[in-house]
Design an enzyme around this catalytic site. Structure first.
Site, PDB file in Angstrom:
ATOM      1  N   GLY A  49       0.855  -1.188   0.000  1.00 17.70           N
ATOM      2  CA  GLY A  49       0.000   0.000   0.000  1.00 17.70           C
ATOM      3  C   GLY A  49       0.884   1.230   0.000  1.00 17.70           C
ATOM      4  N   GLN A  54       2.690   9.959   1.894  1.00  9.00           N
ATOM      5  CA  GLN A  54       4.044   9.406   2.022  1.00  9.00           C
ATOM      6  C   GLN A  54       4.987   9.882   0.920  1.00  9.00           C
ATOM      7  OE1 GLN A  54       2.273   5.236   2.505  1.00  9.00           O
ATOM      8  NE2 GLN A  54       4.169   5.090   3.668  1.00  9.00           N
ATOM      9  N   CYS A  95       5.931  -0.182   7.729  1.00  4.11           N
ATOM     10  CA  CYS A  95       5.568   1.013   6.958  1.00  4.11           C
ATOM     11  C   CYS A  95       6.750   1.448   6.107  1.00  4.11           C
ATOM     12  CB  CYS A  95       5.180   2.133   7.921  1.00  4.11           C
ATOM     13  SG  CYS A  95       4.654   3.644   7.087  1.00  4.11           S
ATOM     14  N   LEU A  96       6.474   1.776   4.849  1.00  8.27           N
ATOM     15  CA  LEU A  96       7.568   2.189   3.952  1.00  8.27           C
ATOM     16  C   LEU A  96       8.220   3.484   4.433  1.00  8.27           C
ATOM     17  CD1 LEU A  96       5.877   1.337   0.553  1.00  8.27           C
ATOM     18  CD2 LEU A  96       7.500  -0.030   1.857  1.00  8.27           C
ATOM     19  N   HIS A 137      -4.505   1.228   7.605  1.00  7.49           N
ATOM     20  CA  HIS A 137      -3.148   1.781   7.733  1.00  7.49           C
ATOM     21  C   HIS A 137      -2.959   2.977   6.810  1.00  7.49           C
ATOM     22  CE1 HIS A 137       1.372   1.314   8.158  1.00  7.49           C
ATOM     23  NE2 HIS A 137       1.291   2.003   7.050  1.00  7.49           N
ATOM     24  N   GLU A 138      -3.446   2.840   5.544  1.00  6.95           N
ATOM     25  CA  GLU A 138      -3.254   3.927   4.567  1.00  6.95           C
ATOM     26  C   GLU A 138      -4.136   5.129   4.887  1.00  6.95           C
ATOM     27  OE1 GLU A 138      -0.546   1.405   2.981  1.00  6.95           O
ATOM     28  OE2 GLU A 138      -0.755   3.570   2.912  1.00  6.95           O
ATOM     29  N   HIS A 141      -2.577   7.367   7.219  1.00  3.59           N
ATOM     30  CA  HIS A 141      -1.582   8.253   6.606  1.00  3.59           C
ATOM     31  C   HIS A 141      -2.251   9.541   6.099  1.00  3.59           C
ATOM     32  CE1 HIS A 141       2.238   6.184   6.686  1.00  3.59           C
ATOM     33  NE2 HIS A 141       1.755   5.099   6.127  1.00  3.59           N
TER      34      HIS A 141
HETATM   35  O1  K2U Z   1       3.943   2.218   4.248  1.00  5.08           O
HETATM   36  C1  K2U Z   1       2.844   1.800   3.869  1.00  5.08           C
HETATM   37  O2  K2U Z   1       1.792   2.397   4.073  1.00  5.08           O
HETATM   38  C2  K2U Z   1       2.807   0.438   3.190  1.00  5.08           C
HETATM   39  C3  K2U Z   1       2.547  -0.534   4.304  1.00  5.08           C
HETATM   40  C4  K2U Z   1       1.182  -1.058   4.168  1.00  5.08           C
HETATM   41  C5  K2U Z   1       0.824  -2.023   5.254  1.00  5.08           C
HETATM   42  C6  K2U Z   1       1.433  -2.014   6.503  1.00  5.08           C
HETATM   43  C7  K2U Z   1       1.056  -2.948   7.458  1.00  5.08           C
HETATM   44  C8  K2U Z   1       0.078  -3.867   7.196  1.00  5.08           C
HETATM   45  C9  K2U Z   1      -0.532  -3.849   5.964  1.00  5.08           C
HETATM   46  C10 K2U Z   1      -0.151  -2.940   5.007  1.00  5.08           C
HETATM   47  C11 K2U Z   1       3.616  -1.635   4.314  1.00  5.08           C
HETATM   48  O3  K2U Z   1       4.863  -1.104   4.530  1.00  5.08           O
HETATM   49  S1  K2U Z   1       3.798  -2.566   2.899  1.00  5.08           S
HETATM   50  C12 K2U Z   1       5.109  -3.638   3.505  1.00  5.08           C
HETATM   51  C13 K2U Z   1       4.474  -4.756   4.284  1.00  5.08           C
HETATM   52  C14 K2U Z   1       4.046  -5.828   3.527  1.00  5.08           C
HETATM   53  C15 K2U Z   1       3.374  -6.870   4.154  1.00  5.08           C
HETATM   54  C16 K2U Z   1       3.127  -6.844   5.531  1.00  5.08           C
HETATM   55  C17 K2U Z   1       3.556  -5.758   6.289  1.00  5.08           C
HETATM   56  C18 K2U Z   1       4.251  -4.701   5.654  1.00  5.08           C
HETATM   57 ZN    ZN Z   2       2.675   3.239   6.117  1.00  2.00          ZN
END
Ligand code: K2U
Ligand code: ZN
Length: 173
Positions: A49, A54, A95-96, A137-138, A141
């Site tokens: 996501g 971000q 989170c990225l 989560h998004e 943000h």
């Molecule tokens: O930074 C972001 O928003 C992308 C997030 C999205 C996300 C975080 C936690 C749980 C679900 C979605 C992630 O960094 S994407 C990397 C990731 C992939 C699988 C599981 C957890 C994190």
């Molecule tokens: Zn995030």
């Protein structure tokens, strides 16, 4: 045709991550070009996501792809959560914008979201599982909230100093 160029991802504790995004005024070519660059950035970073906040664009726009095959893109413009389940579950999140940090966050296990797609058409999505977690989560943000804010002040302090130190070293390298 060149691939869309990547966008720099803001890193916590950058204050711009705490900006509250405003609604997208028109789903036009500018937005569609931004969506393409956000997907390229998300896939390149192995994210599932990415919120416009971000990449320092403060409009209510999210791109998601929770598929294993990385070929089920989902665009949410001006998303609104219509319903979220009272049942919640704690799950490991990353989170990225907070590289290398993973910790437990409690989220509703199901949500119903109303949003516009990349053509400006209204859609209602019933999400469960990882998609429901990702949407929540998004959408945080877009409200200027990063998942580490659900953690204890002690953990937040440690994460902040760890990332500031890492960024200082990266600048020195
Ligand atoms: O930074 C972001 O928003 C992308 C997030 C999205 C996300 C975080 C936690 C749980 C679900 C979605 C992630 O960094 S994407 C990397 C990731 C992939 C699988 C599981 C957890 C994190
Ligand atoms: Zn995030």
């Amino acid at each position: 045709m060149n691939p869309p160029s990547l966008l720099p991802i803001l890193r916590y504790p950058d204050p711009r991550l705490h900006t509250v995004a405003r609604p997208v005024q028109a789903v036009d070519e500018r937005i569609r070009a931004l969506i393409e660059r956000m997907f390229a950035t998300m896939y390149d970073a192995n994210g599932i996501g990415l919120a416009a906040t971000q990449v320092d664009v403060h409009e209510r726009l999210i791109v998601i792809d929770v598929s294993e095959t990385r070929d089920e893109p989902l665009v949410l413009i001006n998303p609104e959560i219509e319903w979220s389940s009272p049942e919640k579950r704690k799950g490991e999140e990353g989170c990225l914008s907070v590289p290398g940090i993973y910790d437990g966050v409690e989220r509703s296990i199901a949500v119903r979201v109303r949003a516009l797609d990349a053509q400006g058409a209204e859609r209602v999505i019933d999400a469960q599982g990882m998609l429901a977690v990702c949407i929540q989560h998004e959408m945080d943000h877009l409200l200027g909230k990063v998942f580490v804010e659900y953690l204890s002040p002690l953990k937040q302090g440690r994460i902040k100093s760890k990332l500031v130190k890492a960024q200082r070293e990266a600048l020195r390298a």
